[in-house]
Motif scaffolding. Sequence first.
Motif, short mmCIF file in Angstrom:
data_model
loop_
_atom_site.label_atom_id
_atom_site.label_comp_id
_atom_site.label_asym_id
_atom_site.label_seq_id
_atom_site.Cartn_x
_atom_site.Cartn_y
_atom_site.Cartn_z
N ARG A 33 0.84 -1.21 0.00
CA ARG A 33 0.00 0.00 0.00
C ARG A 33 0.87 1.25 0.00
O ARG A 33 0.57 2.23 -0.71
CB ARG A 33 -0.93 0.00 1.22
CG ARG A 33 -2.06 -1.03 1.14
CD ARG A 33 -3.11 -0.76 2.20
NE ARG A 33 -2.57 -0.88 3.56
CZ ARG A 33 -2.56 -2.01 4.27
NH1 ARG A 33 -3.03 -3.13 3.73
NH2 ARG A 33 -2.07 -2.05 5.49
N ASP A 34 1.93 1.23 0.79
CA ASP A 34 2.82 2.39 0.84
C ASP A 34 3.49 2.64 -0.51
O ASP A 34 3.63 3.78 -0.95
CB ASP A 34 3.89 2.19 1.92
CG ASP A 34 3.33 2.33 3.32
OD1 ASP A 34 2.18 2.80 3.45
OD2 ASP A 34 4.03 1.97 4.29
N LEU A 35 3.90 1.57 -1.18
CA LEU A 35 4.53 1.72 -2.49
C LEU A 35 3.55 2.31 -3.51
O LEU A 35 3.93 3.16 -4.32
CB LEU A 35 5.05 0.37 -2.98
CG LEU A 35 6.35 -0.12 -2.35
CD1 LEU A 35 6.64 -1.56 -2.77
CD2 LEU A 35 7.52 0.78 -2.74
N ALA A 36 2.30 1.86 -3.46
CA ALA A 36 1.29 2.41 -4.37
C ALA A 36 1.06 3.89 -4.10
O ALA A 36 0.95 4.70 -5.04
CB ALA A 36 -0.02 1.63 -4.22
N ASN A 37 1.00 4.28 -2.83
CA ASN A 37 0.81 5.68 -2.48
C ASN A 37 2.01 6.53 -2.90
O ASN A 37 1.86 7.66 -3.36
CB ASN A 37 0.57 5.83 -0.98
CG ASN A 37 -0.78 5.31 -0.55
OD1 ASN A 37 -1.72 5.32 -1.33
ND2 ASN A 37 -0.89 4.86 0.69
N LEU A 38 3.20 5.98 -2.75
CA LEU A 38 4.41 6.70 -3.14
C LEU A 38 4.48 6.87 -4.66
O LEU A 38 4.92 7.92 -5.15
CB LEU A 38 5.65 5.98 -2.62
CG LEU A 38 5.90 6.10 -1.11
CD1 LEU A 38 6.92 5.08 -0.64
CD2 LEU A 38 6.37 7.51 -0.75
N LYS A 39 4.05 5.85 -5.40
CA LYS A 39 4.01 5.96 -6.86
C LYS A 39 3.07 7.08 -7.28
O LYS A 39 3.37 7.87 -8.19
CB LYS A 39 3.54 4.64 -7.47
CG LYS A 39 4.57 3.53 -7.47
CD LYS A 39 5.67 3.79 -8.49
CE LYS A 39 6.61 2.61 -8.60
NZ LYS A 39 7.76 2.91 -9.51
N SER A 40 1.91 7.15 -6.63
CA SER A 40 0.94 8.20 -6.93
C SER A 40 1.51 9.57 -6.59
O SER A 40 1.36 10.53 -7.36
CB SER A 40 -0.35 7.96 -6.14
OG SER A 40 -1.26 9.02 -6.31
N LEU A 41 2.17 9.67 -5.45
CA LEU A 41 2.76 10.94 -5.03
C LEU A 41 3.88 11.36 -5.97
O LEU A 41 4.03 12.54 -6.31
CB LEU A 41 3.30 10.80 -3.60
CG LEU A 41 3.75 12.08 -2.89
CD1 LEU A 41 2.64 13.11 -2.84
CD2 LEU A 41 4.24 11.76 -1.48
N GLU A 42 4.66 10.39 -6.45
CA GLU A 42 5.73 10.69 -7.41
C GLU A 42 5.15 11.24 -8.70
O GLU A 42 5.65 12.22 -9.27
CB GLU A 42 6.54 9.43 -7.70
CG GLU A 42 7.65 9.64 -8.71
CD GLU A 42 8.41 8.37 -9.04
OE1 GLU A 42 9.31 8.42 -9.91
OE2 GLU A 42 8.11 7.33 -8.44
N SER A 43 4.07 10.63 -9.19
CA SER A 43 3.44 11.07 -10.43
C SER A 43 2.89 12.49 -10.30
O SER A 43 3.06 13.32 -11.20
CB SER A 43 2.31 10.11 -10.81
OG SER A 43 1.64 10.54 -11.97
N LYS A 44 2.26 12.78 -9.17
CA LYS A 44 1.70 14.11 -8.96
C LYS A 44 2.81 15.16 -8.87
O LYS A 44 2.67 16.27 -9.38
CB LYS A 44 0.85 14.13 -7.68
CG LYS A 44 -0.46 13.40 -7.82
CD LYS A 44 -1.29 13.50 -6.56
CE LYS A 44 -2.63 12.79 -6.72
NZ LYS A 44 -3.45 12.87 -5.50
N THR A 45 3.90 14.81 -8.21
CA THR A 45 5.01 15.76 -8.08
C THR A 45 5.61 16.08 -9.44
O THR A 45 5.97 17.23 -9.72
CB THR A 45 6.08 15.18 -7.14
OG1 THR A 45 5.47 14.76 -5.92
CG2 THR A 45 7.12 16.25 -6.79
N ARG A 46 5.75 15.08 -10.28
CA ARG A 46 6.25 15.31 -11.65
C ARG A 46 5.32 16.28 -12.38
O ARG A 46 5.78 17.18 -13.10
CB ARG A 46 6.34 13.99 -12.42
CG ARG A 46 7.44 13.06 -11.94
CD ARG A 46 7.35 11.72 -12.67
NE ARG A 46 7.51 11.88 -14.11
CZ ARG A 46 8.66 11.77 -14.74
NH1 ARG A 46 9.76 11.47 -14.07
NH2 ARG A 46 8.73 11.92 -16.05
N THR A 47 4.01 16.11 -12.20
CA THR A 47 3.04 16.99 -12.85
C THR A 47 3.18 18.42 -12.36
O THR A 47 3.12 19.37 -13.15
CB THR A 47 1.60 16.49 -12.58
OG1 THR A 47 1.46 15.16 -13.09
CG2 THR A 47 0.58 17.39 -13.24
#
Length: 230
Positions: A33-47
């Motif tokens: 779950r943490d990895l999925a949340n971090l992936k989402s956070l990484e994508s948003k930060t790139r945006t």
Amino acid sequence: MDATRRFFYGPSPEEQKRRCNALVRSNTRKLDRDLANLKSLESKTRTYIIQANKRAQRNPSQAKQAAQETRMFARELIRVRKHEQRVATSKATLASVGMQVNEAFAMRKIEGSIKNSTGIMKDVNTLVKLPEISGTMRELSQELVKAGIVEEMVSDSLPDNELLEGEDEEAEGEVEKVLGEILKDKVQTPAAQVPVEPVAPVEAQQEEEDEIGSEEMLAQMRGRLEALKS
């Protein structure tokens, strides 16, 4: 009958094994779950980095502010990626612990006794220092002590500042690399830029709102990252 036996003799090896495996699975799900949340956070930060860069190109008068924002978001992206790498490494270590525990119980079934494993103890000591799963890893360590797989309890978790030590120094050297990676082919050359038009009052107001929004987004990102560590 089983309850009486457990009262006098404690859980059976098979029950101990099931308990240990249940704790390993629980921790694995938490890390997933943490990895999925971090992936989402990484994508948003790139945006956010791309949006700030586009705003600078759209209105050069805001270029300085936008450049500061891109660097702030880049630093946060570095923190997110490092934490993501730490969690992924911990997941792999946890999988190794699960295999070693099953091997230890299998040997106990064959030989009639169980040997202490310094390898498992070392891995569990490493995992208990990860704030995300330190609580359930302590439970697992207690079960391993009861089963005789390890001899002693694991140490307490490290403070967050020790886990993050050196990130600030490394981040500055990586910011340019991150920006180059994300903004590659997205930065216009002076000849390609559209002629600058006077900024209308509505656009100026929008830019001011964008600046406030960037600060709020940064605060939200840091809050989400800290929440993942708790």
